[in-house]
Design an enzyme around this catalytic site. Structure first.
Site, short mmCIF file in Angstrom:
data_model
loop_
_atom_site.label_atom_id
_atom_site.label_comp_id
_atom_site.label_asym_id
_atom_site.label_seq_id
_atom_site.Cartn_x
_atom_site.Cartn_y
_atom_site.Cartn_z
N SER A 1 -0.20 -34.15 -11.46
CA SER A 1 -0.93 -33.44 -10.45
C SER A 1 -1.59 -34.25 -9.61
O SER A 1 -2.16 -34.02 -8.65
CB SER A 1 -1.84 -32.40 -11.30
OG SER A 1 -1.22 -31.39 -11.92
N GLU B 1 6.15 -28.51 -9.21
CA GLU B 1 5.71 -28.29 -7.83
C GLU B 1 4.35 -27.76 -7.56
O GLU B 1 3.94 -26.81 -6.98
CB GLU B 1 6.68 -27.37 -7.07
CG GLU B 1 8.01 -27.49 -7.35
CD GLU B 1 8.49 -28.98 -6.41
OE1 GLU B 1 7.47 -29.39 -5.55
OE2 GLU B 1 9.52 -29.54 -6.46
N THR C 1 6.50 -37.87 -9.76
CA THR C 1 6.18 -37.80 -10.88
C THR C 1 6.04 -39.10 -12.00
O THR C 1 7.19 -39.49 -12.15
CB THR C 1 6.62 -36.60 -11.62
OG1 THR C 1 6.20 -35.30 -10.75
CG2 THR C 1 5.71 -36.37 -13.04
N PHE D 1 -11.47 -30.44 -7.98
CA PHE D 1 -10.66 -31.40 -8.50
C PHE D 1 -11.24 -32.34 -9.48
O PHE D 1 -10.63 -32.78 -10.30
CB PHE D 1 -9.33 -31.63 -7.55
CG PHE D 1 -8.47 -30.59 -7.16
CD1 PHE D 1 -7.35 -30.65 -7.80
CD2 PHE D 1 -8.75 -29.93 -5.82
CE1 PHE D 1 -6.42 -29.58 -7.35
CE2 PHE D 1 -7.91 -29.04 -5.45
CZ PHE D 1 -6.52 -28.75 -6.03
N ARG E 1 19.28 -23.25 -9.06
CA ARG E 1 18.46 -23.31 -7.86
C ARG E 1 17.74 -24.80 -7.68
O ARG E 1 17.39 -25.27 -6.57
CB ARG E 1 17.61 -22.04 -7.91
CG ARG E 1 16.94 -21.81 -6.59
CD ARG E 1 15.63 -22.33 -6.42
NE ARG E 1 14.65 -22.52 -7.52
CZ ARG E 1 13.89 -22.99 -8.04
NH1 ARG E 1 13.69 -24.32 -7.23
NH2 ARG E 1 13.02 -23.13 -9.01
N GLY F 1 14.17 -5.68 -27.31
CA GLY F 1 13.76 -6.14 -28.56
C GLY F 1 14.31 -7.20 -29.14
O GLY F 1 14.26 -8.03 -28.36
N ARG G 1 7.91 -26.02 -2.31
CA ARG G 1 7.06 -24.89 -3.06
C ARG G 1 7.26 -23.66 -2.33
O ARG G 1 7.40 -22.59 -2.81
CB ARG G 1 5.45 -25.16 -2.84
CG ARG G 1 5.17 -26.39 -3.99
CD ARG G 1 3.72 -26.77 -3.56
NE ARG G 1 3.63 -28.06 -4.51
CZ ARG G 1 2.45 -28.93 -4.38
NH1 ARG G 1 1.70 -28.69 -3.24
NH2 ARG G 1 2.33 -29.75 -5.27
N TRP H 1 10.33 -36.86 -15.57
CA TRP H 1 10.45 -35.26 -15.42
C TRP H 1 11.23 -35.18 -13.67
O TRP H 1 10.85 -34.38 -13.08
CB TRP H 1 9.27 -34.45 -15.42
CG TRP H 1 8.90 -34.37 -16.88
CD1 TRP H 1 7.62 -34.90 -17.14
CD2 TRP H 1 9.34 -33.84 -17.87
NE1 TRP H 1 7.71 -34.78 -18.57
CE2 TRP H 1 8.63 -34.19 -18.92
CE3 TRP H 1 10.66 -33.11 -18.09
CZ2 TRP H 1 8.96 -33.70 -20.23
CZ3 TRP H 1 10.81 -32.70 -19.47
CH2 TRP H 1 9.95 -32.93 -20.50
#
Length: 392
Positions: free
Chosen positions: A142, A371, A136, A391, A94, A347, A251, A166
């Site tokens: 962020s 995201e 990124t 922020f 995905r 378990g 997103r 990343w």
């Protein structure tokens, strides 16, 4: 109650068009027949099932919600549903489709020149050109405004220096949509560059040692005096509005998609609980197991309702970033908690890759972060609620 009715407790299928259900069901059959039998081995080996890319493209998943240029032109609900089915298979697949369509094809479609659209989009829709999204950086996730990657104008080219990390599809990509600060200065200095594989000074490297998204390719991009022609600069956008609009686009469908992982974990845990005996009866007959299953189903239904409403608002032109933050924050957290609870029902067996929850749980740890981290979306909502920006 028949199994098919369990995860559609509120009959949401009644709210879907025949086209939306057909798109979902087509990808669901593909996932059942071609993804689930092999994805566990790819996760174990840490390899991306690249042989499935042509089939995913054939199903119209890549850039599915875009119009023209070989794209399927699905509405947002259909797109969310097909990504949900891919996520039910594995978040790595995905993620590949989300990056290709929502993060890379979208900006070319929205901000590219006609020549760029004709040159890149049809091949990307067919899966013949794989792309990655370079935003990124090691110190700026962020806070993309702090990016250090720079592009300076030199005649009719731009000279790009810096790095990104990343990055999904990094080592597979034929083209990278890279965002960099330019020497033009001011708040509009961020521009998008289409950096192609083979351009001198452009290199990639795989990030080793991942315990999450192991059936996905994640790496770093390096730019050392890479000369990018003006023809490869996105002309239709300047400033952070460009990359942030791509993220908002992705997103929303990620919030929709993660329910697929939650459904996979719930359905697997339910079947296991019905068949696993302990003290002369199935563990599904015990109150604590039923409480876990009830909590899972409750959160799945809530996430489905939220996703469907969000997608309808997108198609009506009424979607806002705050709505997207709410959905991403809620649905990813819910899916992660469902995966963890499902793991406990299995378990000790639940920590092996013979069963789905640990794989989905590890994958969702990444989705919880990328995201927009869970914390960032919390602050987005906090600002909308209070009017105060937390922020800084």
């Amino acid at each position: 109650m028949p199994r098919a009715d369990i995860t559609d407790l509120l009959r949401l299928d009644d709210l879907l068009s025949d086209e939306e259900k057909a798109a979902r069901d087509t990808v669901a059959r593909f996932v059942d027949a071609e993804v689930l039998p092999i994805i566990g081995q790819h996760f174990r080996e840490g390899s991306f099932p690249a042989h499935l890319v042509p089939r995913i493209a054939e199903l119209g998943v890549l850039g599915a919600n875009l119009q023209g240029y070989g794209c399927a032109g699905m509405n947002t609900v259909s797109y969310g549903l097909v990504l949900q089915e891919l996520e039910r298979g594995d978040s790595g697949l995905r993620s590949f489709a989300s990056v290709q369509g929502s993060l890379c094809m979208f900006p070319i479609h929205a901000y590219g020149s006609e020549e760029q659209k004709q040159r890149f989009l049809p091949g990307m829709a067919r899966g013949e050109r794989i792309a990655c999204f370079g935003l990124t950086e090691a110190d700026f996730g962020s806070n993309p405004a702090g990016m250090r990657t720079r592009a300076r104008r030199d005649g009719d080219t731009w000279v790009l220096n810096g790095s990104k990390t990343w990055i999904t599809n990094a080592t597979l990509a034929d083209v990278a949509v890279v965002w960099a600060k330019t020497d033009e200065g001011g708040p509009e200095s961020v521009r998008g560059f289409l950096v192609e594989k083979g351009m001198p000074g452009f290199t990639t490297r795989e990030i080793p040692g991942k315990f999450s998204l192991r059936a996905s390719t994640t790496g770093e991009l390096f730019f050392e005096d890479v000369r990018v022609p003006e023809a490869n600069v996105l002309p239709g956008v300047k400033g952070l509005r460009g990359p942030l609009s791509c993220l908002n686009n992705a997103r929303m469908t990620i919030a929709f998609a993660v329910t697929g992982a939650a459904i996979a974990c719930f359905e697997g845990a339910r079947e296991y609980a019905l068949n696993r005996g302990q003290f002369d009866k199935p563990i599904a007959a015990y109150q604590l197991t039923q409480e876990k299953l009830a909590d899972m189903l409750q959160e799945i239904v809530k996430a489905q309702l939220l996703s469907l409403r969000l997608a309808r608002l997108k198609d009506e032109g009424k979607l806002t970033p705050v709505m997207v933050s709410l959905a991403k924050r809620n649905n990813v957290k819910a899916a992660l908690e469902i995966a963890r609870s499902a793991r406990s029902i299995y378990g000790a067996n639940g920590v092996t890759d013979a069963y789905p929850p640990i794989r989905h749980m590890l994958n969702l740890e990444s989705v919880f972060t990328y995201e927009g981290t869970h914390e960032v979306h919390t602050l987005v909502l906090g600002k909308a609620i209070t009017g105060h920006d937390a922020f800084g």
